[in-house]
Design a protein around this motif. Structure first.
Motif, short mmCIF file in Angstrom:
data_model
loop_
_atom_site.label_atom_id
_atom_site.label_comp_id
_atom_site.label_asym_id
_atom_site.label_seq_id
_atom_site.Cartn_x
_atom_site.Cartn_y
_atom_site.Cartn_z
N THR A 1 14.23 -30.61 -28.16
CA THR A 1 14.42 -29.57 -27.16
C THR A 1 13.05 -29.21 -26.61
N VAL A 2 12.95 -29.18 -25.30
CA VAL A 2 11.69 -28.85 -24.63
C VAL A 2 11.88 -27.54 -23.89
N GLU A 3 10.96 -26.59 -24.10
CA GLU A 3 10.96 -25.30 -23.39
C GLU A 3 9.63 -25.16 -22.67
N ILE A 4 9.70 -24.86 -21.40
CA ILE A 4 8.50 -24.74 -20.58
C ILE A 4 8.43 -23.34 -20.00
N ASP A 5 7.32 -22.66 -20.24
CA ASP A 5 7.01 -21.39 -19.57
C ASP A 5 5.81 -21.69 -18.70
N ALA A 6 5.98 -21.50 -17.38
CA ALA A 6 4.93 -21.91 -16.45
C ALA A 6 4.69 -20.87 -15.38
N VAL A 7 3.49 -20.90 -14.83
CA VAL A 7 3.12 -20.11 -13.67
C VAL A 7 2.63 -21.07 -12.60
N ALA A 8 3.15 -20.93 -11.39
CA ALA A 8 2.77 -21.79 -10.28
C ALA A 8 2.36 -20.94 -9.09
N CYS A 9 1.32 -21.39 -8.39
CA CYS A 9 0.81 -20.65 -7.24
C CYS A 9 1.05 -21.45 -5.97
N ARG B 1 4.62 -25.81 -1.13
CA ARG B 1 4.07 -26.47 -2.32
C ARG B 1 3.51 -25.43 -3.27
N TYR B 2 3.80 -25.60 -4.55
CA TYR B 2 3.32 -24.72 -5.61
C TYR B 2 2.65 -25.59 -6.67
N ARG B 3 1.44 -25.25 -7.01
CA ARG B 3 0.72 -25.97 -8.06
C ARG B 3 0.86 -25.19 -9.36
N VAL B 4 1.28 -25.87 -10.42
CA VAL B 4 1.46 -25.23 -11.72
C VAL B 4 0.09 -25.13 -12.40
N GLY C 1 4.35 -15.54 -3.80
CA GLY C 1 3.45 -16.68 -3.78
C GLY C 1 3.05 -17.17 -5.16
N GLU C 2 3.42 -16.41 -6.19
CA GLU C 2 3.18 -16.86 -7.57
C GLU C 2 4.52 -16.87 -8.29
N LEU C 3 4.89 -18.01 -8.81
CA LEU C 3 6.15 -18.16 -9.52
C LEU C 3 5.91 -18.16 -11.02
N SER C 4 6.78 -17.47 -11.73
CA SER C 4 6.80 -17.51 -13.18
C SER C 4 8.17 -18.04 -13.55
N LEU C 5 8.21 -19.10 -14.36
CA LEU C 5 9.50 -19.72 -14.64
C LEU C 5 9.61 -20.19 -16.07
N SER D 1 -3.70 -25.92 3.49
CA SER D 1 -4.51 -26.41 2.38
C SER D 1 -3.65 -27.26 1.46
N THR D 2 -4.26 -28.21 0.79
CA THR D 2 -3.54 -28.99 -0.20
C THR D 2 -3.72 -28.43 -1.59
N GLU D 3 -4.58 -27.42 -1.75
CA GLU D 3 -4.82 -26.80 -3.05
C GLU D 3 -4.15 -25.44 -3.13
N ALA D 4 -3.64 -25.11 -4.29
CA ALA D 4 -3.07 -23.79 -4.49
C ALA D 4 -4.19 -22.80 -4.74
N SER D 5 -3.98 -21.56 -4.33
CA SER D 5 -4.99 -20.52 -4.60
C SER D 5 -4.71 -19.94 -5.98
N TRP D 6 -5.72 -19.77 -6.77
CA TRP D 6 -5.56 -19.20 -8.11
C TRP D 6 -5.91 -17.78 -7.99
#
Length: 186
Positions: free
Chosen positions: A167-175, A18-21, A138-142, A181-186
């Motif tokens: 048109t929708v463009e998304i730049d995101a970081v997910a951990c 699981r990755y939280r954005v 463990g950290e995704l950039s997409l 744990s159910t929470e992502a670490s920041w």
């Protein structure tokens, strides 16, 4: 799609989990045409929350995201108020724009999340295409893109003046969530 920091081969997705954005490190840009196609309009909308659950197998990956319809911003207060009004998004009644998918597939060397966007209280299918993915342990950039038909969501005001497609463009970081744990670490 490229995967860089971990040395994985292009096209390979990150480790299952699981990755939280992170909404603070995510930008959602919108672009469309207006004035009978003569002018361009760009804007942003804020991400409230999102989660990516990379599945095993990877085709079982799910995505869930919630955007804040009340945050629609093109830099023109008058236009933004009109778009948020009952005439278009009706953000007072429908403050959330959601995306959900229950699996992904590889199409033309890109990963596609075929899902459903619910806007203005109406659900319609949308393909979210993963254009770039960097896995930094463990950290995704997409970056992902989609083409949204506003008419499919019964947002039909100002036909001709405002374009049908966005048109929708998304730049995101997910951990990635910590183990157990159910929470992502920041």
């Amino acid at each position: 799609m490229s995967v860089s920091a971990t040395g994985k081969a292009p096209g390979q997705l990150p480790v299952a989990g699981r990755y939280r954005v992170d909404p603070e490190r995510t930008t959602v840009r919108l672009s469309t045409r207006h004035l009978f196609g003569l002018g361009g309009v760009t804007g942003t909308v804020r991400l409230r929350e999102a989660e990516i659950a990379v599945g095993e197998p990877v085709t079982a990956t799910t995505v869930r995201a919630v955007l804040d319809a009340t945050s629609f911003d093109t830099g023109s207060a008058r236009r933004d108020a009109d778009v948020r009004s009952a005439r278009f998004l009706d953000s007072a009644t429908h403050p959330d724009i959601t995306f959900a998918c229950q699996g992904i597939s590889q199409q033309n060397a890109k990963w596609v999340a075929a899902g459903t966007v619910t806007a203005h209280g109406v659900a319609a299918p949308v393909d979210l295409v993963l254009e770039r993915l960097d896995d930094n342990g463990g950290e995704l950039s997409l970056r992902a893109t989609a083409r949204v038909d506003r008419y499919a969501h019964q947002v039909t005001a100002a036909k001709g003046m405002a374009a049908q497609w966005l048109t929708v463009e998304i730049d995101a970081v997910a951990c990635q969530a910590r183990s157990g744990s159910t929470e992502a670490s920041w």
